[in-house]
Write a protein that holds these residues in place. Structure first.
Motif, short mmCIF file in Angstrom:
data_model
loop_
_atom_site.label_atom_id
_atom_site.label_comp_id
_atom_site.label_asym_id
_atom_site.label_seq_id
_atom_site.Cartn_x
_atom_site.Cartn_y
_atom_site.Cartn_z
N ARG A 186 0.84 -1.21 0.00
CA ARG A 186 0.00 0.00 0.00
C ARG A 186 0.87 1.25 0.00
NH1 ARG A 186 -5.37 -1.49 0.27
NH2 ARG A 186 -5.41 -3.73 0.55
N ASP A 187 0.36 2.33 -0.57
CA ASP A 187 1.10 3.58 -0.53
C ASP A 187 0.86 4.29 0.79
OD1 ASP A 187 -1.38 4.93 -0.71
OD2 ASP A 187 -1.15 5.32 -2.86
N ALA A 188 1.44 5.47 0.96
CA ALA A 188 1.34 6.21 2.22
C ALA A 188 -0.11 6.56 2.57
CB ALA A 188 2.19 7.47 2.15
N SER A 189 -0.99 6.61 1.56
CA SER A 189 -2.41 6.91 1.80
C SER A 189 -3.24 5.65 2.03
CB SER A 189 -2.99 7.68 0.61
OG SER A 189 -2.28 8.88 0.41
N GLY A 190 -2.60 4.48 1.99
CA GLY A 190 -3.30 3.23 2.21
C GLY A 190 -3.88 2.60 0.95
N ASN A 191 -3.59 3.21 -0.22
CA ASN A 191 -4.10 2.67 -1.49
C ASN A 191 -3.22 1.53 -1.98
OD1 ASN A 191 -6.18 4.67 -1.77
ND2 ASN A 191 -4.55 6.12 -2.24
N LEU A 192 -3.84 0.53 -2.55
CA LEU A 192 -3.14 -0.63 -3.08
C LEU A 192 -2.25 -0.22 -4.25
CD1 LEU A 192 -3.03 -3.70 -2.60
CD2 LEU A 192 -4.87 -3.94 -4.27
N ARG A 193 -1.00 -0.68 -4.25
CA ARG A 193 -0.04 -0.37 -5.31
C ARG A 193 0.03 -1.48 -6.37
NH1 ARG A 193 4.97 -0.39 -2.48
NH2 ARG A 193 5.88 -0.14 -4.53
N VAL A 194 -0.92 -2.38 -6.36
CA VAL A 194 -0.96 -3.47 -7.34
C VAL A 194 -1.78 -3.02 -8.54
CG1 VAL A 194 -1.63 -5.86 -7.76
CG2 VAL A 194 -0.76 -5.18 -5.50
N GLU A 195 -1.14 -2.97 -9.68
CA GLU A 195 -1.81 -2.56 -10.92
C GLU A 195 -2.79 -3.64 -11.38
OE1 GLU A 195 -2.15 0.40 -13.91
OE2 GLU A 195 -0.93 0.44 -12.12
N SER A 196 -2.37 -4.89 -11.25
CA SER A 196 -3.20 -6.01 -11.70
C SER A 196 -2.62 -7.30 -11.14
CB SER A 196 -3.20 -6.04 -13.24
OG SER A 196 -4.23 -6.85 -13.73
N LEU A 197 -3.47 -8.32 -11.04
CA LEU A 197 -3.06 -9.63 -10.54
C LEU A 197 -3.69 -10.70 -11.41
CD1 LEU A 197 -2.77 -10.89 -6.95
CD2 LEU A 197 -4.23 -12.16 -8.50
N LEU A 198 -2.90 -11.70 -11.76
CA LEU A 198 -3.38 -12.86 -12.52
C LEU A 198 -3.32 -14.07 -11.60
CD1 LEU A 198 -4.26 -13.75 -15.44
CD2 LEU A 198 -1.90 -14.57 -15.68
N GLU A 199 -4.46 -14.75 -11.48
CA GLU A 199 -4.51 -15.95 -10.65
C GLU A 199 -4.62 -17.15 -11.57
OE1 GLU A 199 -6.42 -16.28 -6.47
OE2 GLU A 199 -7.96 -16.86 -7.90
N GLN A 200 -3.52 -17.92 -11.66
CA GLN A 200 -3.53 -19.13 -12.48
C GLN A 200 -4.19 -20.25 -11.69
OE1 GLN A 200 0.72 -19.39 -13.31
NE2 GLN A 200 0.42 -18.41 -15.28
N LYS A 201 -4.93 -21.09 -12.38
CA LYS A 201 -5.69 -22.16 -11.73
C LYS A 201 -4.86 -23.45 -11.64
CE LYS A 201 -9.40 -19.58 -11.89
NZ LYS A 201 -9.59 -18.58 -10.95
N ALA A 202 -4.99 -24.15 -10.52
CA ALA A 202 -4.26 -25.41 -10.32
C ALA A 202 -4.63 -26.44 -11.39
CB ALA A 202 -4.54 -25.96 -8.93
N ASP A 203 -5.88 -26.40 -11.86
CA ASP A 203 -6.31 -27.37 -12.88
C ASP A 203 -5.96 -26.91 -14.29
OD1 ASP A 203 -8.13 -25.34 -13.44
OD2 ASP A 203 -9.90 -26.52 -12.91
N GLN A 204 -5.22 -25.80 -14.39
CA GLN A 204 -4.76 -25.21 -15.64
C GLN A 204 -5.90 -24.71 -16.54
OE1 GLN A 204 -1.72 -28.48 -16.44
NE2 GLN A 204 -0.61 -26.64 -17.09
#
Length: 168
Positions: free
Chosen positions: A37-55
């Protein structure tokens, strides 16, 4: 040989990662951690990819979706072992309890990997980064292949690297 912080906690390295993306392909991430998080508490993650275990097809989350998901307890990209969270803090964590990451002003592009599609995760990160400089961390461990740059995965990763884009 460079000291990041002096004994008074003052940063000695002027580069902070501003304008750079830090990509991490790992076990997942605890996005409630203050280092994401930044100093204001905002998330610094632009994007996230969640790959699935079952592909099956991975799921992509925007900053807004991640913020909502972590607020309502669905926790997209959650880290059950802590490794990805630890790596993120070292690479680009916001200053917290006297410590900060190497590039605290960088933005994150994160992949919770299924450990099968790691090269696809790195490609996704570089695509999301566009023309901005980007480094991808894949400290996944393991002893597969000869570690001489000749394996199929190593060759594929070499092919997606270039000026402003590197995998470590």
């Amino acid at each position: 040989d460079t000291v990041l912080m002096n004994t008074a906690g003052v940063r000695q390295v002027t580069e902070t990662g501003k304008g750079v993306f830090i990509g991490i392909v790992d076990s997942g991430f605890d996005l409630t951690h203050p280092m994401f998080r930044d100093a204001s508490g905002n998330l610094r993650v632009e994007s996230l990819l969640e790959q699935k275990a079952d592909q099956s097809a991975p799921t992509e989350f925007t900053t807004a979706q991640l913020t909502t998901g972590w607020a309502n307890g669905s926790n997209p990209g959650a880290d059950s072992v802590g490794h990805g969270t630890h790596v993120g803090g070292i690479a680009a964590g916001t200053k917290h309890q006297g410590f900060e990451g190497i590039a605290p002003d960088a933005r994150f592009l994160l992949v919770k990997t299924n450990f099968f599609d790691t090269t696809d995760g790195a490609k996704w990160i570089f695509t999301k980064a566009g023309t901005k400089p980007c480094v991808v961390n894949m400290s996944l461990g393991g002893h597969w292949g000869p570690h001489d740059g000749a394996s199929v995965e190593e060759t594929a990763l070499d092919q997606i690297c270039g000026p402003g884009k590197i995998v470590v």
